[in-house]
Design a protein around this motif. Sequence first.
Motif, PDB file in Angstrom:
ATOM      1  N   ALA A 156     146.148   3.196  25.494  1.00  0.00           N
ATOM      2  CA  ALA A 156     147.606   3.069  25.420  1.00  0.00           C
ATOM      3  C   ALA A 156     148.066   1.888  26.262  1.00  0.00           C
ATOM      4  CB  ALA A 156     148.273   4.352  25.900  1.00  0.00           C
TER       5      ALA A 156
ATOM      6  N   GLU B 146     155.742   0.667  30.621  1.00  0.00           N
ATOM      7  CA  GLU B 146     154.913   1.671  29.934  1.00  0.00           C
ATOM      8  C   GLU B 146     153.430   1.417  30.178  1.00  0.00           C
ATOM      9  OE1 GLU B 146     155.842   4.367  28.549  1.00  0.00           O
ATOM     10  OE2 GLU B 146     157.979   4.049  28.250  1.00  0.00           O
TER      11      GLU B 146
ATOM     12  N   ARG C 269     148.771   7.416  23.848  1.00  0.00           N
ATOM     13  CA  ARG C 269     149.237   8.075  25.066  1.00  0.00           C
ATOM     14  C   ARG C 269     149.515   9.559  24.844  1.00  0.00           C
ATOM     15  NH1 ARG C 269     154.870   6.130  26.456  1.00  0.00           N
ATOM     16  NH2 ARG C 269     155.263   7.623  24.795  1.00  0.00           N
ATOM     17  N   ASP C 270     150.247   9.875  23.783  1.00  0.00           N
ATOM     18  CA  ASP C 270     150.757  11.242  23.610  1.00  0.00           C
ATOM     19  C   ASP C 270     149.859  12.151  22.780  1.00  0.00           C
ATOM     20  OD1 ASP C 270     152.974  10.388  25.056  1.00  0.00           O
ATOM     21  OD2 ASP C 270     154.062   9.804  23.253  1.00  0.00           O
ATOM     22  N   GLN C 271     149.342  11.644  21.668  1.00  0.00           N
ATOM     23  CA  GLN C 271     148.540  12.500  20.791  1.00  0.00           C
ATOM     24  C   GLN C 271     147.049  12.460  21.126  1.00  0.00           C
ATOM     25  OE1 GLN C 271     151.208  10.765  19.388  1.00  0.00           O
ATOM     26  NE2 GLN C 271     152.360  12.674  19.172  1.00  0.00           N
TER      27      GLN C 271
ATOM     28  N   CYS D 293     150.757   3.918  32.188  1.00  0.00           N
ATOM     29  CA  CYS D 293     149.497   4.391  31.588  1.00  0.00           C
ATOM     30  C   CYS D 293     148.303   4.021  32.460  1.00  0.00           C
ATOM     31  CB  CYS D 293     149.336   3.828  30.179  1.00  0.00           C
ATOM     32  SG  CYS D 293     150.469   4.569  28.987  1.00  0.00           S
TER      33      CYS D 293
ATOM     34  N   ARG E  18     148.317   6.466  35.241  1.00  0.00           N
ATOM     35  CA  ARG E  18     147.842   7.768  34.775  1.00  0.00           C
ATOM     36  C   ARG E  18     146.318   7.780  34.631  1.00  0.00           C
ATOM     37  NH1 ARG E  18     150.902   9.007  29.747  1.00  0.00           N
ATOM     38  NH2 ARG E  18     152.577   8.919  31.252  1.00  0.00           N
TER      39      ARG E  18
ATOM     40  N   VAL F 255     145.754  11.273  23.966  1.00  0.00           N
ATOM     41  CA  VAL F 255     145.607  11.388  25.421  1.00  0.00           C
ATOM     42  C   VAL F 255     144.561  10.390  25.932  1.00  0.00           C
ATOM     43  CG1 VAL F 255     145.463  13.002  27.348  1.00  0.00           C
ATOM     44  CG2 VAL F 255     146.138  13.839  25.109  1.00  0.00           C
TER      45      VAL F 255
ATOM     46  N   GLY G 208     151.933   4.623  21.782  1.00  0.00           N
ATOM     47  CA  GLY G 208     152.468   5.973  21.927  1.00  0.00           C
ATOM     48  C   GLY G 208     151.536   7.025  21.349  1.00  0.00           C
TER      49      GLY G 208
END
Length: 199
Positions: free
Chosen positions: A127, A146, A118-120, A150, A153, A122, A115
């Motif tokens: 991830a 998940e 993925r989120d912080q 990813c 993405r 990028v 996480g």
Amino acid sequence: MPATPARRYLLGAVAVPLTVGVLGLVGALGPWSPLALDRANARYTAGDVVGAEVAYAALAEGWSTPSTRAEAATRAGLLALARNDPREAAERLRRAVDLHPDADRRSAVRVQLAGVYRDQLVDPVRAAEEYERAALDADGAATLVEAAACWERAGRLGQAVDAWMRAVNAPGDDAARAEAEAGLMRAERAMGAVVDAGP
């Protein structure tokens, strides 16, 4: 003055409980103590977040059991994340993963690490890799979903399809499997579009 048998007996009777008490005190206060996390926890609950993070980080590198050190590293990582330092958080969570002897708990920490990537940070590739590793430790469709998202993405459709397919067949809740099926169809359509477009 030479020790009489009675005095030796009395010294022996006092020495044994005294030795046990000293060893127990050293065990309770030492870095390998199960109470070691309590001291850092106390700092956190008292509002000393910086001191708690430092204490957790020190404990993670200390002489405690691997599970205590892993838990300390996890908490230090989460506190680093709370103060908006995702790189430090990722480093500490990776340390926790390396230390954790329990597969289920290690998988949960890997999910937290994924996480952060993925989120912080990028970084969908890292991830996805962490989600994949988490799925190896604790099977479940949700973790593979998940990972696939990813990979998708990151533009790695082949790896996304592979993860979606494993998610469809993995144990887990029906909602995760349904999401995996939808993702698999979406990824296959995207791959088909690329093939149809040609060179």
